[in-house]
Design an enzyme around this catalytic site. Structure first.
Site, PDB file in Angstrom:
ATOM      1  N   SER A 113      -0.459  -0.501   4.746  1.00 38.08           N
ATOM      2  CA  SER A 113       0.077   0.231   3.610  1.00 38.08           C
ATOM      3  C   SER A 113       1.516   0.678   3.789  1.00 38.08           C
ATOM      4  O   SER A 113       2.404  -0.131   3.998  1.00 38.08           O
ATOM      5  CB  SER A 113      -0.848   1.424   3.340  1.00 38.08           C
ATOM      6  OG  SER A 113      -0.453   2.095   2.191  1.00 38.08           O
ATOM      7  N   HIS A 114       1.721   1.994   3.750  1.00 37.88           N
ATOM      8  CA  HIS A 114       3.063   2.572   3.802  1.00 37.88           C
ATOM      9  C   HIS A 114       3.540   2.788   5.231  1.00 37.88           C
ATOM     10  O   HIS A 114       4.637   3.301   5.444  1.00 37.88           O
ATOM     11  CB  HIS A 114       3.038   3.911   3.079  1.00 37.88           C
ATOM     12  CG  HIS A 114       1.948   4.789   3.604  1.00 37.88           C
ATOM     13  ND1 HIS A 114       0.625   4.528   3.347  1.00 37.88           N
ATOM     14  CD2 HIS A 114       1.981   5.842   4.425  1.00 37.88           C
ATOM     15  CE1 HIS A 114      -0.113   5.418   3.982  1.00 37.88           C
ATOM     16  NE2 HIS A 114       0.681   6.234   4.641  1.00 37.88           N
ATOM     17  N   ASP A 277       4.954   0.815  -2.356  1.00 37.98           N
ATOM     18  CA  ASP A 277       4.907   0.856  -0.878  1.00 37.98           C
ATOM     19  C   ASP A 277       4.672  -0.518  -0.266  1.00 37.98           C
ATOM     20  O   ASP A 277       4.715  -1.546  -0.950  1.00 37.98           O
ATOM     21  CB  ASP A 277       3.835   1.838  -0.427  1.00 37.98           C
ATOM     22  CG  ASP A 277       2.438   1.330  -0.751  1.00 37.98           C
ATOM     23  OD1 ASP A 277       2.294   0.597  -1.754  1.00 37.98           O
ATOM     24  OD2 ASP A 277       1.494   1.656  -0.009  1.00 37.98           O
ATOM     25  N   ASP A 279       2.137  -2.336   0.630  1.00 36.88           N
ATOM     26  CA  ASP A 279       1.176  -3.287   0.054  1.00 36.88           C
ATOM     27  C   ASP A 279       1.064  -3.187  -1.465  1.00 36.88           C
ATOM     28  O   ASP A 279       0.167  -3.781  -2.066  1.00 36.88           O
ATOM     29  CB  ASP A 279      -0.207  -3.103   0.695  1.00 36.88           C
ATOM     30  CG  ASP A 279      -0.776  -1.710   0.477  1.00 36.88           C
ATOM     31  OD1 ASP A 279       0.010  -0.754   0.370  1.00 36.88           O
ATOM     32  OD2 ASP A 279      -2.015  -1.581   0.425  1.00 36.88           O
ATOM     33  N   ASP A 281       0.317  -0.652  -3.588  1.00 38.02           N
ATOM     34  CA  ASP A 281      -0.655   0.140  -4.347  1.00 38.02           C
ATOM     35  C   ASP A 281      -0.173   1.550  -4.664  1.00 38.02           C
ATOM     36  O   ASP A 281      -0.723   2.216  -5.524  1.00 38.02           O
ATOM     37  CB  ASP A 281      -2.040   0.163  -3.674  1.00 38.02           C
ATOM     38  CG  ASP A 281      -2.008   0.678  -2.259  1.00 38.02           C
ATOM     39  OD1 ASP A 281      -0.920   1.051  -1.773  1.00 38.02           O
ATOM     40  OD2 ASP A 281      -3.091   0.707  -1.616  1.00 38.02           O
ATOM     41  N   ARG A 282       0.863   2.023  -3.961  1.00 35.01           N
ATOM     42  CA  ARG A 282       1.379   3.366  -4.269  1.00 35.01           C
ATOM     43  C   ARG A 282       2.566   3.274  -5.222  1.00 35.01           C
ATOM     44  O   ARG A 282       3.183   2.219  -5.333  1.00 35.01           O
ATOM     45  CB  ARG A 282       1.857   4.046  -2.984  1.00 35.01           C
ATOM     46  CG  ARG A 282       0.739   4.293  -2.021  1.00 35.01           C
ATOM     47  CD  ARG A 282       1.230   5.079  -0.837  1.00 35.01           C
ATOM     48  NE  ARG A 282       0.106   5.413   0.012  1.00 35.01           N
ATOM     49  CZ  ARG A 282       0.027   6.476   0.788  1.00 35.01           C
ATOM     50  NH1 ARG A 282       1.053   7.312   0.857  1.00 35.01           N
ATOM     51  NH2 ARG A 282      -1.038   6.709   1.522  1.00 35.01           N
ATOM     52  N   LYS A 376      -5.783   1.276  -6.209  1.00 33.54           N
ATOM     53  CA  LYS A 376      -4.687   1.885  -6.933  1.00 33.54           C
ATOM     54  C   LYS A 376      -3.600   0.825  -7.079  1.00 33.54           C
ATOM     55  O   LYS A 376      -3.603  -0.170  -6.354  1.00 33.54           O
ATOM     56  CB  LYS A 376      -4.177   3.130  -6.219  1.00 33.54           C
ATOM     57  CG  LYS A 376      -3.770   2.954  -4.759  1.00 33.54           C
ATOM     58  CD  LYS A 376      -3.533   4.333  -4.181  1.00 33.54           C
ATOM     59  CE  LYS A 376      -2.974   4.281  -2.780  1.00 33.54           C
ATOM     60  NZ  LYS A 376      -4.023   4.104  -1.763  1.00 33.54           N
TER      61      LYS A 376
HETATM   62  C1  G16 Z   1      -5.023   5.390   1.639  1.00 28.80           C
HETATM   63  C2  G16 Z   1      -6.211   5.557   0.752  1.00 28.80           C
HETATM   64  C3  G16 Z   1      -5.981   6.683  -0.212  1.00 28.80           C
HETATM   65  C4  G16 Z   1      -5.612   7.940   0.535  1.00 28.80           C
HETATM   66  C5  G16 Z   1      -4.426   7.688   1.437  1.00 28.80           C
HETATM   67  C6  G16 Z   1      -4.129   8.853   2.345  1.00 28.80           C
HETATM   68  O1  G16 Z   1      -3.929   4.966   0.901  1.00 28.80           O
HETATM   69  O2  G16 Z   1      -6.480   4.397   0.020  1.00 28.80           O
HETATM   70  O3  G16 Z   1      -7.134   6.857  -0.932  1.00 28.80           O
HETATM   71  O4  G16 Z   1      -5.307   8.961  -0.359  1.00 28.80           O
HETATM   72  O5  G16 Z   1      -4.703   6.605   2.274  1.00 28.80           O
HETATM   73  O6  G16 Z   1      -5.209   9.063   3.166  1.00 28.80           O
HETATM   74  P1  G16 Z   1      -5.124  10.094   4.348  1.00 28.80           P
HETATM   75  O7  G16 Z   1      -4.775  11.417   3.706  1.00 28.80           O
HETATM   76  O8  G16 Z   1      -6.495  10.077   4.953  1.00 28.80           O
HETATM   77  O9  G16 Z   1      -4.028   9.654   5.283  1.00 28.80           O
HETATM   78  P2  G16 Z   1      -3.019   3.770   1.421  1.00 28.80           P
HETATM   79  O10 G16 Z   1      -1.938   3.649   0.387  1.00 28.80           O
HETATM   80  O11 G16 Z   1      -2.534   4.217   2.769  1.00 28.80           O
HETATM   81  O12 G16 Z   1      -3.915   2.601   1.491  1.00 28.80           O
END
Ligand code: G16
Length: 544
Positions: A113-114, A277, A279, A281-282, A376
């Site tokens: 992800s990010h 971000d 991937d 999704d954000r 997302k």
């Molecule tokens: C993932 C999850 C999200 C979550 C985020 C932060 O996002 O898909 O549902 O809100 O992590 O999670 P945490 O607070 O446990 O670090 P992404 O964009 O990283 O795939």
């Protein structure tokens, strides 16, 4: 084709987090680390023989290596076909759509992800089920249990697949189809939004900047914003995916997109700024002179979704993760639709979306999405914003202000303390949990009275499952709230997240600076948790 059964030994640390297994690349590079995890996933599934598996990732370092391994393991385990994005690329929402569109059995989404990429950065693998969404806890728990005892994996004796040429190849009796990663997704977006209205807005001089952060959304944004919608060339910046994200941090927040934010705060800046971000999704949404918090964005998108053709019949309901502000709750109340509060993690929205009980979901962590996929979706949020601006013919700032004047404003911030010693972070949370029964009714700070204090437990209304210990909530009688939880996506030490929220009514003051508006709550939170003293940190690592 010879199927090889290769002996291996288990790793003890393959427990999936909030969103798949995220680790340093160096951890993934250990012998059989990828193989063990993928085999453990397949061992936890039933009925995939002859079926289709989707594979794609955000293009980060190690994506290509892991994809080749995944293809060989999938062939040896009996999948009939693999659909893979050209160059190994598929944004997370596009992967979700491809799984649904082609009725695949499931998919492997390779991303952290990010989190930063490159040889010293992070990598991740996540399994998504046939609805296109992240596997529910029932499956991730089974995968983890399997990783602890795995003693062999299956692969085939075959070379690498050419991932750069669109078309069909065969490996070990399994078909591998390399697809255009953008086409199906772009077609889906066209069914949801008023493209002619957005096109006309760009043609009349509306200017935007979209920062793809050298990550996966570059090709999607070039195609949709510049080619299809006619935004001028140069609207998309950092639009070429790089395995190290050009040595950047692909997290679309005010720290890593500060330049764009500052530009939007000047008279010469564009009308609209957005980013996505690693991937895809954000999302980050900034209007001229107005940053929109993700929690507000969720509420605003839900309140205005009917302006987009895909949602013109109205929305069935809204879901938000527990730490996300209650701004969307007020919209649901006014619309007379269902509102759900789920634990952090997109996987918890899947059942509600599948059951048709909610249409729009969102999280404070810069994620919003809808029933069009089961992830997302960063570009979706940007396009819905553009659609709303094009129809309402107002600036982001005006739209936000009118929203607050109607519903009130939920001042909201998140303070992250990253790479904290895990033992210290766990003890802090345990001690706070132990205090909870004594908190109700107590007066804290100058004028706050505790209404409730608990550790959030979610009861899924669709399948009846229960998820406990999902974050500590301390709610006050005036609607303010403090939430404390440990992140499930960090890869080093622990990340402690502190979420703070205060409600100001429709006729209240909406123009305060966020941190000052939350000042007394921030003080109370430190008093209750002892974060500064226990972690030795005077400031959070990131404030969003
Ligand atoms: C993932 C999850 C999200 C979550 C985020 C932060 O996002 O898909 O549902 O809100 O992590 O999670 P945490 O607070 O446990 O670090 P992404 O964009 O990283 O795939």
């Amino acid at each position: 084709m010879t199927i090889l059964t290769i002996k291996t030994t288990p790793y003890g640390d393959q427990k999936p987090g909030t969103s798949g297994l995220r680790k340093r690349v160096t951890v993934y590079q250990q012998p059989n680390y990828v193989e063990n995890y993928i085999q453990a996933i397949f061992d936890s599934l039933e009925g995939f023989e002859g079926q289709t598996l989707v594979i794609g990732g955000d293009g980060r370092f190690y994506n290509d290596v892991a994809i080749q391994k995944a293809i060989r393991i999938a062939a040896a385990n009996g999948f009939g076909k693999v659909l893979v994005g050209q160059g190994g690329l598929l944004s997370t929402p596009a992967a979700s759509h491809v799984i649904r569109h082609y009725k695949a059995f499931g998919g492997l989404v390779l991303s952290a992800s990010h989190n930063p990429g490159g040889p010293e950065g992070d990598f991740g693998i996540k399994y998504n089920i046939s609805n296109g969404g992240p596997a529910p806890e029932k499956i991730t728990d089974a995968v983890y249990a399997r990783t602890k005892v795995i003693d062999s994996y299956k692969s085939i004796d075959a070379g690498d697949i050419d991932l750069n040429t669109i078309g069909t190849q065969t490996v070990g009796g399994m078909v591998v189809e390399v697809i255009d990663p953008v086409a199906d997704y772009a077609a889906l977006m066209e069914t949801l939004f008023d493209f002619p209205a957005i096109k006309a807005m760009f043609a009349s001089g509306f200017r935007m900047t979209f920062d793809a952060m050298s990550a996966v959304t570059g090709p999607y944004a070039h195609k949709i914003l510049e080619e299809i919608l006619g935004a001028p060339k140069g609207t998309v910046i950092n639009g070429t995916p790089s395995p190290s994200f050009n040595d950047g941090h692909p997290d679309p927040n005010l720290v890593y997109c500060k330049d764009m934010h500052d530009l939007l705060m000047t008279p010469e800046g564009p009308d609209f700024g957005a980013a996505s971000d690693g991937d895809g999704d954000r999302n980050l949404i900034i209007g001229k002179n107005r940053f929109v918090t993700p929690s507000d964005s969720l509420a605003l998108l839900a309140a205005n979704a009917h302006l987009a053709p895909g949602y013109k019949a109205g929305i069935a309901g809204i879901a938000r993760s527990m730490p996300t502000s209650a701004a969307a709750d007020r919209v649901a109340e006014k619309l007379g639709i269902e509102m759900h509060e789920t634990p952090t993690g997109w996987k918890f929205f899947g059942n509600l979306l599948d059951a048709g009980r909610v249409t729009i979901c969102g999280e404070e962590s810069a994620g919003t999405g809808s029933s069009h996929v089961r992830e997302k979706d960063g570009l979706w949020a940007v396009l819905l914003w553009l659609n709303i601006i094009a129809v309402r013919k107002q600036s982001v700032d005006q739209i936000v202000r009118e929203h607050w004047a109607t519903y009130g404003r939920n001042y909201y911030t998140r303070h992250d303390y990253e790479e904290v010693d895990a033992a210290i972070a766990n003890k802090l949370v345990d001690d706070l949990r132990a205090e909870l029964p004594k908190l109700a009714g107590r007066n804290l700070g100058d004028d706050l009275q505790v209404a409730y204090a608990d550790d959030f437990t979610y009861h899924d209304p669709v399948d009846g499952s229960t998820s406990a210990k999902q974050g500590i909530r301390i709610g006050f009688t005036d609607g303010s709230r403090i939430v404390v939880r440990l992140s499930g996506t960090g890869t080093v030490g622990a990340t402690l997240r502190l979420y703070l929220e205060r409600y100001e009514a429709a006729d209240g003051r909406h123009d305060l600076e966020t941190q000052s508006a939350l000042d007394s709550l921030i003080g109370v939170a430190d008093e209750l948790t002892g974060i500064k003293q226990r972690t030795g940190r005077q400031e959070p690592s990131v404030i969003t």
